[in-house]
Design an enzyme around this catalytic site. Sequence first.
Site, mmCIF file in Angstrom:
data_model
loop_
_atom_site.group_PDB
_atom_site.id
_atom_site.type_symbol
_atom_site.label_atom_id
_atom_site.label_comp_id
_atom_site.label_asym_id
_atom_site.label_seq_id
_atom_site.Cartn_x
_atom_site.Cartn_y
_atom_site.Cartn_z
ATOM 1 N N LYS A 22 -91.345 85.493 -65.024
ATOM 2 C CA LYS A 22 -91.207 86.944 -65.247
ATOM 3 C C LYS A 22 -92.219 87.452 -66.272
ATOM 4 O O LYS A 22 -92.929 88.426 -66.020
ATOM 5 C CB LYS A 22 -89.788 87.238 -65.754
ATOM 6 C CG LYS A 22 -89.630 88.620 -66.336
ATOM 7 C CD LYS A 22 -88.212 88.916 -66.763
ATOM 8 C CE LYS A 22 -87.873 88.574 -68.192
ATOM 9 N NZ LYS A 22 -88.300 89.529 -69.210
ATOM 10 N N ASN A 23 -92.255 86.777 -67.431
ATOM 11 C CA ASN A 23 -93.057 87.346 -68.517
ATOM 12 C C ASN A 23 -94.563 87.175 -68.297
ATOM 13 O O ASN A 23 -95.356 87.855 -68.940
ATOM 14 C CB ASN A 23 -92.602 86.784 -69.869
ATOM 15 C CG ASN A 23 -91.223 87.318 -70.236
ATOM 16 O OD1 ASN A 23 -90.760 88.323 -69.665
ATOM 17 N ND2 ASN A 23 -90.539 86.662 -71.167
ATOM 18 N N CYS A 117 -84.224 94.965 -73.065
ATOM 19 C CA CYS A 117 -82.941 94.467 -73.558
ATOM 20 C C CYS A 117 -82.700 94.889 -75.007
ATOM 21 O O CYS A 117 -83.625 94.864 -75.829
ATOM 22 C CB CYS A 117 -82.923 92.935 -73.504
ATOM 23 S SG CYS A 117 -82.716 92.271 -71.862
ATOM 24 N N ARG A 122 -87.183 96.244 -81.907
ATOM 25 C CA ARG A 122 -88.345 95.720 -81.172
ATOM 26 C C ARG A 122 -89.517 96.646 -81.479
ATOM 27 O O ARG A 122 -89.886 97.517 -80.691
ATOM 28 C CB ARG A 122 -88.032 95.603 -79.676
ATOM 29 C CG ARG A 122 -86.863 94.642 -79.445
ATOM 30 C CD ARG A 122 -86.608 94.357 -78.010
ATOM 31 N NE ARG A 122 -87.549 93.408 -77.441
ATOM 32 C CZ ARG A 122 -87.490 92.976 -76.177
ATOM 33 N NH1 ARG A 122 -86.527 93.408 -75.390
ATOM 34 N NH2 ARG A 122 -88.378 92.127 -75.711
ATOM 35 N N ASP A 310 -85.380 82.902 -75.819
ATOM 36 C CA ASP A 310 -84.822 83.252 -74.506
ATOM 37 C C ASP A 310 -83.896 82.166 -73.952
ATOM 38 O O ASP A 310 -83.295 82.348 -72.890
ATOM 39 C CB ASP A 310 -85.950 83.534 -73.500
ATOM 40 C CG ASP A 310 -86.721 84.789 -73.851
ATOM 41 O OD1 ASP A 310 -86.235 85.561 -74.692
ATOM 42 O OD2 ASP A 310 -87.815 84.995 -73.296
ATOM 43 N N ARG A 402 -82.715 91.547 -63.432
ATOM 44 C CA ARG A 402 -84.025 91.929 -63.973
ATOM 45 C C ARG A 402 -84.929 90.710 -64.079
ATOM 46 O O ARG A 402 -86.156 90.846 -64.063
ATOM 47 C CB ARG A 402 -83.866 92.531 -65.372
ATOM 48 C CG ARG A 402 -83.316 93.940 -65.384
ATOM 49 C CD ARG A 402 -83.381 94.524 -66.773
ATOM 50 N NE ARG A 402 -84.537 93.961 -67.447
ATOM 51 C CZ ARG A 402 -84.560 93.539 -68.697
ATOM 52 N NH1 ARG A 402 -83.487 93.623 -69.439
ATOM 53 N NH2 ARG A 402 -85.651 93.032 -69.222
HETATM 54 N N1 EPU Z 1 -92.635 92.372 -83.504
HETATM 55 C C1 EPU Z 1 -92.939 93.281 -84.498
HETATM 56 N N2 EPU Z 1 -93.882 94.214 -84.217
HETATM 57 C C2 EPU Z 1 -94.514 94.293 -83.023
HETATM 58 C C3 EPU Z 1 -94.206 93.357 -82.020
HETATM 59 C C4 EPU Z 1 -93.238 92.396 -82.297
HETATM 60 O O1 EPU Z 1 -92.384 93.259 -85.588
HETATM 61 O O2 EPU Z 1 -95.372 95.175 -82.857
HETATM 62 C C5 EPU Z 1 -91.621 91.347 -83.795
HETATM 63 C C6 EPU Z 1 -90.382 91.502 -82.913
HETATM 64 O O3 EPU Z 1 -89.479 92.454 -83.443
HETATM 65 C C7 EPU Z 1 -89.843 90.096 -82.894
HETATM 66 C C8 EPU Z 1 -91.113 89.234 -82.950
HETATM 67 O O4 EPU Z 1 -92.148 90.082 -83.444
HETATM 68 O O5 EPU Z 1 -89.097 89.883 -84.053
HETATM 69 C C9 EPU Z 1 -91.549 88.635 -81.660
HETATM 70 O O6 EPU Z 1 -91.615 89.672 -80.667
HETATM 71 P P1 EPU Z 1 -92.584 89.550 -79.417
HETATM 72 O O7 EPU Z 1 -93.567 90.645 -79.473
HETATM 73 O O8 EPU Z 1 -93.068 88.164 -79.311
HETATM 74 O O9 EPU Z 1 -91.570 89.838 -78.234
HETATM 75 P P2 EPU Z 1 -91.786 90.781 -76.979
HETATM 76 O O10 EPU Z 1 -93.195 90.778 -76.560
HETATM 77 O O11 EPU Z 1 -91.089 92.069 -77.244
HETATM 78 C C10 EPU Z 1 -91.494 88.831 -75.284
HETATM 79 C C11 EPU Z 1 -90.637 88.590 -74.064
HETATM 80 C C12 EPU Z 1 -89.205 88.368 -74.511
HETATM 81 C C13 EPU Z 1 -89.155 87.175 -75.450
HETATM 82 C C14 EPU Z 1 -90.122 87.393 -76.630
HETATM 83 C C15 EPU Z 1 -90.247 86.184 -77.543
HETATM 84 C C16 EPU Z 1 -91.786 89.875 -72.405
HETATM 85 C C17 EPU Z 1 -91.788 91.036 -71.494
HETATM 86 N N3 EPU Z 1 -90.731 89.742 -73.197
HETATM 87 O O12 EPU Z 1 -90.942 89.981 -75.913
HETATM 88 O O13 EPU Z 1 -88.480 88.069 -73.339
HETATM 89 O O14 EPU Z 1 -87.861 87.027 -75.964
HETATM 90 O O15 EPU Z 1 -91.437 87.696 -76.118
HETATM 91 O O16 EPU Z 1 -90.661 85.089 -76.825
HETATM 92 O O17 EPU Z 1 -92.700 89.065 -72.383
HETATM 93 C C18 EPU Z 1 -86.579 87.887 -72.019
HETATM 94 O O18 EPU Z 1 -87.315 87.437 -71.124
HETATM 95 O O19 EPU Z 1 -85.325 87.870 -71.951
HETATM 96 C C19 EPU Z 1 -87.181 88.469 -73.209
HETATM 97 C C20 EPU Z 1 -86.528 89.249 -74.053
#
Ligand code: EPU
Length: 433
Positions: A22-23, A117, A122, A310, A402
């Site tokens: 997915k990601n 989610c 976030r 995850d 999803r």
């Molecule tokens: N963060 C910040 N600022 C930012 C971006 C992130 O503070 O601008 C923080 C977040 O709040 C969090 C940490 O950095 O504490 C890591 O967040 P990350 O950006 O890595 O997460 P994401 O890109 O929002 C993706 C996956 C998530 C998965 C996380 C961590 C996608 C679409 N989503 O989220 O997947 O949990 O990386 O591996 O790629 C899922 O599949 O169920 C899911 C939630």
Amino acid sequence: MVKYVIGGGNRLHGEVTVSGAKNAAVAILPAALLADGPCVIENVPQITDVTVMLDIISELGGKVRLLNRSTVEIDPRGVRNLRPSYETMRRMRASYYALGVLLGRFGSAVVGMPGGCDIGVRAIDQHIKGFCALGAEVEVNGGYIHADTSDGRLHGAQVYFDQPTVGATINVMLAAVLTEGMTVIENAAKEPHVVDLANFLNTMGADVRGAGTDVIKIRGVERLSGCNYSIIPDQIEAGTFIAAAAATGSEITLRGVIPKHLECITAKFSELGAEFRDDPNDPDAIVVCGPQKIKRINVKTLPYPGFPTDMQSQITTVLCLAEGASMVTETIFDNRFRYVDELKRMGAKIQVDGKVAVVEGVERLTGAPVRACDLRAGAAMIVAGLCADGVTEIEGVSHIERGYENFVEKLRGLGADIKAVTLPDPEVLQEVG
Ligand code: EPU
């Protein structure tokens, strides 16, 4: 409305093929809009997050053609719209990749704030920091992110993330590949889907090096061309099947996986007593054998190659049946224990204090009506239902759909007693009543 009904206690057996990640898919599909010709992308999972991403691509003017159930052709030549609708953007988290793509290709974009989610704050500050470093002016206003450049294009620069973030690493990669000069991302995320995106971009003609390490170097190129590409298998879907096998003491074979990507998961499941072996006839398979007795362990979620956030809810569910008390620490998101109240309805003994859950093993879980409050919470409810005594009914399964392709069918193929039941629409009932 659909709910899943699970009759617990069946041993699983047989084999299952894991779908595309997915990601990775939600990053690679919009990345195809950076090319100047059509891309054919294979191993695309049929899940609602992908459907939403394809809707965004169509709204932007990309032409989407489904060639078969897992292959999509994207023709980017008609992309003109730099402002996807707010409603579509808020249907998922990864919608913000439209921003990186549009900024990289046109130097300008206005997109709605993303949804996704509810697992804690976030933030998108690191995305914005990255775009600003590349020379964009970014403002969040009225629920929209407005990004613009003074001379119509971005310029290579150094971007240092405060913490590894998957989303911001991918977004800056998307923005930087067509940018003049060299971009260096420091403290980059190293997840397999970051590497998969880099491989896809390079197949289109980009110059991205170092993906999978802390430092990613992107030398901007003039143009990218269409290509054929196949998405990696879903590490978390595979991990969820591993959790299901561990909770039910079953032996199953996972096909179509990259075993290396699963090591961060199999290492922890081995500690709690699961066993893994290769299939000598298939290098893309692993066999998992659930333990007779589940051992207590401590788990801490960390960026890759640490144990993935995850998989936190699924392993916690397995630990509900361990001998003794386990400690699970969530370090990535601040609201990822919401499913614990649902597990308690099934007899789990878990105390949550901030980022830490203490899980005291119980003899058995018992079936109950529960809710999937987010995607991985829903996966945990399924794992719990499979090993519980009696019947578990799960509501809120749109969250599960999803991110998991044909989950019910795949589990039934493994011998699980699970079915999707369509409930009457409460509004229609009200009208009739
Ligand atoms: N963060 C910040 N600022 C930012 C971006 C992130 O503070 O601008 C923080 C977040 O709040 C969090 C940490 O950095 O504490 C890591 O967040 P990350 O950006 O890595 O997460 P994401 O890109 O929002 C993706 C996956 C998530 C998965 C996380 C961590 C996608 C679409 N989503 O989220 O997947 O949990 O990386 O591996 O790629 C899922 O599949 O169920 C899911 C939630």
